[in-house]
Structures are given as structure tokens and as C-alpha cells.
Motif scaffolding. Structure first.
Motif, PDB file in Angstrom:
ATOM      1  N   LEU A 150       0.824  -1.211   0.000  1.00 29.32           N
ATOM      2  CA  LEU A 150       0.000   0.000   0.000  1.00 29.32           C
ATOM      3  C   LEU A 150       0.858   1.261   0.000  1.00 29.32           C
ATOM      4  O   LEU A 150       0.384   2.345   0.336  1.00 29.32           O
ATOM      5  CB  LEU A 150      -0.948   0.004   1.202  1.00 29.32           C
TER       6      LEU A 150
ATOM      7  N   ILE B 108     -11.065   4.794   1.788  1.00 34.56           N
ATOM      8  CA  ILE B 108     -10.008   4.836   2.803  1.00 34.56           C
ATOM      9  C   ILE B 108     -10.298   5.940   3.820  1.00 34.56           C
ATOM     10  O   ILE B 108     -10.240   5.719   5.039  1.00 34.56           O
ATOM     11  CB  ILE B 108      -8.628   5.060   2.157  1.00 34.56           C
ATOM     12  N   LYS B 109     -10.616   7.127   3.323  1.00 36.43           N
ATOM     13  CA  LYS B 109     -10.884   8.249   4.226  1.00 36.43           C
ATOM     14  C   LYS B 109     -12.082   7.961   5.129  1.00 36.43           C
ATOM     15  O   LYS B 109     -12.048   8.246   6.339  1.00 36.43           O
ATOM     16  CB  LYS B 109     -11.107   9.531   3.414  1.00 36.43           C
TER      17      LYS B 109
ATOM     18  N   ARG C  12     -13.406   4.991   6.045  1.00 32.43           N
ATOM     19  CA  ARG C  12     -13.204   3.912   7.015  1.00 32.43           C
ATOM     20  C   ARG C  12     -12.223   4.329   8.116  1.00 32.43           C
ATOM     21  O   ARG C  12     -12.361   3.909   9.269  1.00 32.43           O
ATOM     22  CB  ARG C  12     -12.748   2.639   6.308  1.00 32.43           C
ATOM     23  N   LEU C  13     -11.236   5.140   7.773  1.00 35.04           N
ATOM     24  CA  LEU C  13     -10.331   5.654   8.801  1.00 35.04           C
ATOM     25  C   LEU C  13     -11.065   6.598   9.745  1.00 35.04           C
ATOM     26  O   LEU C  13     -10.877   6.550  10.968  1.00 35.04           O
ATOM     27  CB  LEU C  13      -9.150   6.375   8.157  1.00 35.04           C
TER      28      LEU C  13
ATOM     29  N   PHE D 230      -1.400   6.189   3.069  1.00 37.26           N
ATOM     30  CA  PHE D 230      -1.921   5.084   2.270  1.00 37.26           C
ATOM     31  C   PHE D 230      -1.833   5.497   0.804  1.00 37.26           C
ATOM     32  O   PHE D 230      -2.532   6.416   0.368  1.00 37.26           O
ATOM     33  CB  PHE D 230      -3.372   4.770   2.649  1.00 37.26           C
TER      34      PHE D 230
ATOM     35  N   TYR E  56     -10.743  -2.769  -4.742  1.00 33.78           N
ATOM     36  CA  TYR E  56     -11.467  -2.135  -3.636  1.00 33.78           C
ATOM     37  C   TYR E  56     -11.418  -3.020  -2.396  1.00 33.78           C
ATOM     38  O   TYR E  56     -11.133  -2.552  -1.293  1.00 33.78           O
ATOM     39  CB  TYR E  56     -12.909  -1.893  -4.069  1.00 33.78           C
TER      40      TYR E  56
ATOM     41  N   VAL F 101      -7.941  -3.196  -0.588  1.00 31.04           N
ATOM     42  CA  VAL F 101      -7.652  -1.997   0.200  1.00 31.04           C
ATOM     43  C   VAL F 101      -8.554  -1.933   1.424  1.00 31.04           C
ATOM     44  O   VAL F 101      -8.104  -1.627   2.533  1.00 31.04           O
ATOM     45  CB  VAL F 101      -7.816  -0.728  -0.660  1.00 31.04           C
ATOM     46  N   GLU F 102      -9.823  -2.230   1.238  1.00 27.71           N
ATOM     47  CA  GLU F 102     -10.778  -2.178   2.346  1.00 27.71           C
ATOM     48  C   GLU F 102     -10.355  -3.104   3.485  1.00 27.71           C
ATOM     49  O   GLU F 102     -10.358  -2.717   4.661  1.00 27.71           O
ATOM     50  CB  GLU F 102     -12.167  -2.565   1.839  1.00 27.71           C
TER      51      GLU F 102
ATOM     52  N   VAL G 240      -7.251  -1.663   5.294  1.00 25.36           N
ATOM     53  CA  VAL G 240      -7.556  -0.500   6.131  1.00 25.36           C
ATOM     54  C   VAL G 240      -8.257  -0.944   7.412  1.00 25.36           C
ATOM     55  O   VAL G 240      -7.964  -0.433   8.504  1.00 25.36           O
ATOM     56  CB  VAL G 240      -8.413   0.521   5.357  1.00 25.36           C
TER      57      VAL G 240
END
Length: 440
Positions: free
Chosen positions: A41, A345-346, A348-349, A406, A414, A417-418, A421
Motif C-alpha cells: 500500500l 479509505i478516508k 473507514r479511517l 496510504f 477495492y 484496500v478495504e 484499512v
């Protein structure tokens, strides 16, 4: 070949233990010679492996070019494939950018070439005293002499006696570090742009050739987009004083921000754009300067020669790779995917860590996303995040200073990455129990 051979290799960090050796890369996965597999990543650590490491069309294009020839000098031979690549870069460029030069192998060379070209335009117009560049604090634009002179990163401080001094600096444009209490993004953008104008007036516009800056702050500061209409304000100021804008998109350009050119988000046309890492996506060393035909005409009417040349400019193998990479990263489908995974990403973070006591913010554009946090002994916290993500989950991340970046290859799925994260969020909470919050 055993480890004994490494005694002949002068490494960047000579006292460090040997790093793992890569056996192969398939998509976004790195396989090492000790039979480990990692989801990368970081896009090759420096975010240059934009479409993974094994695209068959790119590999085929390189082989096809090798069967013809591997190298010709751009000084004495034409290369229609380089012209094809230039057209690909111009076709999606902001209006007015219609010329491309391939100055060498790295983004450093692109910045160096853009700076030299900016001054040469001044020279050809008889403005020989306009040799000063404006930069921003804590910037990094490359390792060549002119490019490195623009950085104030302390680790390079001992090299200052070797560097040109024709530059002045203004504060970096970073809302998260530079804004005042209660200041809005728009108000901060106005104040930050005024810092540029104040410096222009203090230095004397008749001495300044260009303002050099990243379209958005990159990995050194942690994926910080500009605030409000900052770049439109800067464009107006630079037009008022006839100062060139050189945008550094070596890190954030060519699809990584969710648009082909990162400055598209800001609705401006710079005078020069430096591109590098994403141009051939790690398949070959090549960089580019995208600029205006108006400058070409000025140089043509003067010395009729651009005073920048390197042995490997527009290297045929790198050009062949870059054409295929650009066909992928510039497609509407890929740009949509990049924006989709970036927003995920944004989200879920933020959902997972937004209420955590260490949390400060999440920011970024496209597939370039950063979470910033603060705790005691952040160096050790970062070391554990990186090591345990790598060893427990087989995921490579970039955690350093006050943040985690990231930067997945744009072709990463998708779901890949999901999952990574979510693993990061869980690990962050677990490791955080061993640390405490520090005051800001």
C-alpha cells in the motif's frame, strides 16, 4: 549470488542490516526470496508503482521496443514514440500546456529542467536579473543541485555550501499545521496567498522568475490538499507580477490524485508541470516537463536551443512503458476507481478512528490518503504499526513522523484496500493501548 557479494555495494545506509530481496511482483503483491508475500500500500515505497508491477501490456511494449533498438540519443535522432507519449500528456493537460520535454530519468531532473527553462525564457527576453525562485518551507523537490537548493529539510542542511542561493522561502501551505484558531479554509487560503505576494514585494518582482511548489503537499508532509481557492489566488498574484508557476506533480500527478493532473482540482494552468514517478509507473526511469509553446517560441527566437540535455532523456524503453502506463491511468474507468478507493479509505479511517484520542485528521486526494495522529513516542508507535501490519497481516504501509500514508497502486482492488484499512484500524486501537496522548 550470496550475501557476501553485497560487500561491494555502497548502500544508502551502510550500517543498516540488509533489506529483504524481492523475487517478483504480481499486481499489488510483492514476493520476497524468503517466501513471504506482501500487499504493497506504498506503491513501491515512493508511490511510483502506479499500476502494480506486472502489467502484461507494458511488459510486452518494452520487449517489442527492445527487438527494434534499446537506445538512441535524443540529441541526434527523432523518436515518434516519444512524440506519441507527449501527445498523451498534452491531450489531458490544462488548457495552454501544449509542449512536453523528457529531460531524464527522475523527477529531480524534471524540476531542474523546468527551473532552468524558466530562467532561460527570462534571459532570452533580456530580463537577466530575474533569477530568484520562491519556494515553501519544508519542501522537497529533488536531489539535483537546483532542486535540492529549494529544500529546507534539516537532514540535507550540511550540503548548503554546495548549493545555489538564488531562492527565498515562504511558509508551507498546510492548513492542518499553519492555520490560526478558528480560521476557515477560505480565510487561510487568502492569508497563505498573501504571504507569497508579500515575499514578492519584499524581494522585488523584477528579480523573481518563478514560484516552485507541489500542487498538493506530498509524502514528506502527508498528502495535504490546498485550501479553498488557494491556487487561483496564487495564479492571480503571479500573473500580476509576471512570475512563472512551476508545479511539482512528480508525486501527485498522472492519475494518483483522481485526476490526470492534480492541478485540475484547482482549476488553474501553471507555466510548467514536472512529472516523474507515475509517468512509467516504475517500469522505466523517465520524467517530463509539460509547458507552453509560447516559451518555445521565445527560446526559438533567441538562442534556438534549450540548455538542458542528459544521456537518457526520452529513453526508448522507458517511453514504450510510459505510453502503456498512461493509457491505463488516464482512462475514465481508472480515475473513477482511484477516487472510489480514496474516499473509502478516508471514510473507514474516520469511522474507525475518528473518536480515538490520538486522532487528528484524515486528508488527501484520490489514492493518496493520510491519517494524522499524536501520541507519546510516535517513532516507536510508527515502528510497531509498520512491523505488525507487515508481519501479522502481510501489508506494507508508510508510517512515520506523525502520520500513516496510504498510497496503494491505482489498480489495487477495492476489497484488497478495504480489508487492509480495517486491519490497520484494529491494529491502531490495539497498539494504542500501550501509548498515551500528548498535548498538542
Amino acid at each position: 549470488m550470496g550475501n557476501d557479494n553485497f560487500q561491494y555495494l555502497l548502500r544508502r545506509y551502510p550500517s543498516d542490516p540488509l533489506y529483504p530481496e524481492v523475487e517478483k511482483i504480481r499486481g499489488s503483491y510483492v514476493y520476497t526470496t524468503d517466501r513471504r508475500k506482501f500487499l504493497d500500500l506504498t506503491a513501491g515505497y515512493s508511490a511510483c508503482v502506479s499500476i502494480g508491477g506486472s502489467n502484461l501490456k507494458v511488459r510486452s511494449a518494452i520487449k517489442k521496443q527492445m527487438r527494434k533498438y534499446s537506445y538512441v540519443s535524443a540529441v541526434s535522432w527523432s523518436n515518434s514514440r516519444a512524440a506519441e507519449l507527449a501527445e498523451l500528456l498534452v491531450r489531458k493537460a490544462p488548457l495552454g500546456l501544449d509542449r512536453v520535454m523528457f529531460p531524464g530519468c527522475s523527477g529531480s531532473e524534471a524540476i531542474e529542467a523546468a527551473m532552468r527553462m524558466s530562467y532561460q525564457v527570462r534571459f532570452e527576453q533580456g530580463e537577466i536579473d530575474r533569477s530568484v525562485f520562491i519556494t515553501r518551507s519544508n519542501a522537497y523537490h529533488g536531489i539535483t543541485s537546483l532542486a535540492l537548493s529549494l529544500t529546507s529539510t534539516p537532514v540535507y542542511g550540511f550540503l548548503k555550501p554546495l548549493q545555489p542561493t538564488n531562492h527565498v522561502s515562504i511558509p508551507q501551505h498546510n492548513f492542518f499545521e499553519q492555520s490560526l484558531a478558528g480560521e476557515s479554509q477560505d480565510d487561510y487560503a487568502l492569508r497563505s496567498a498573501k504571504q507569497l505576494e508579500d515575499q514578492i514585494i519584499a524581494t522585488g518582482p523584477e528579480k523573481i522568475t518563478a514560484f516552485v511548489a507541489e500542487s498538493m503537499l506530498g509524502s514528506l508532509q502527508g498528502n495535504v490538499p490546498p485550501s479553498g481557492n488557494y491556487w487561483k489566488l496564487v495564479r492571480e498574484i503571479c500573473d500580476r507580477y509576471e512570475i512563472h508557476i512551476i508545479l511539482d506533480e512528480v508525486y501527485c500527478g498522472l492519475g494518483r490524485s483522481g485526476k490526470v493532473y492534480c492541478c485540475e482540482w484547482d482549476g488553474i494552468t501553471p507555466d510548467f508541470v514536472a512529472q516523474g514517478k507515475q509517468l512509467a509507473g516504475g517500469f522505466g526511469p523517465i520524467s517530463a516537463v509539460v509547458t507552453k509553446s509560447r516559451f518555445e517560441e521565445i527560446i526559438k527566437a533567441g538562442q534556438n536551443r534549450i540548455f538542458y540535455a542528459t544521456t537518457y532523456e526520452a529513453h526508448p524503453l522507458a517511453v514504450a512503458a510510459a505510453i502503456e502506463v498512461q493509457k491505463v491511468v488516464q482512462s475514465n474507468e481508472m480515475l473513477a476507481h482511484v477516487n472510489l478507493i480514496g474516499e473509502m479509505i478516508k471514510q473507514r479511517l474516520t469511522d474507525g478512528l475518528g473518536t480515538h484520542e490520538f486522532f487528528k485528521n484524515v486528508r488527501g486526494r484520490g489514492a493518496l490518503v493520510t491519517i494524522e495522529y499524536q501520541c507519546d513516542d510516535q517513532e516507536k508507535f510508527n515502528e510497531r504499526l509498520q512491523a505488525e501490519m507487515r508481519d501479522q497481516h502481510g501489508v506494507l504501509i508508510g508510517s512515520r513522523f506523525h502520520r500513516t500514508n496510504f498510497n496503494p497502486p491505482s489498480t489495487t482492488s477495492y476489497r484488497q484496500v478495504e480489508r487492509a484499512v480495517d486491519q490497520y484500524v484494529e491494529l491502531f486501537e490495539k497498539i494504542g493501548l500501550d501509548f498515551s496522548r500528548t498535548s498538542i
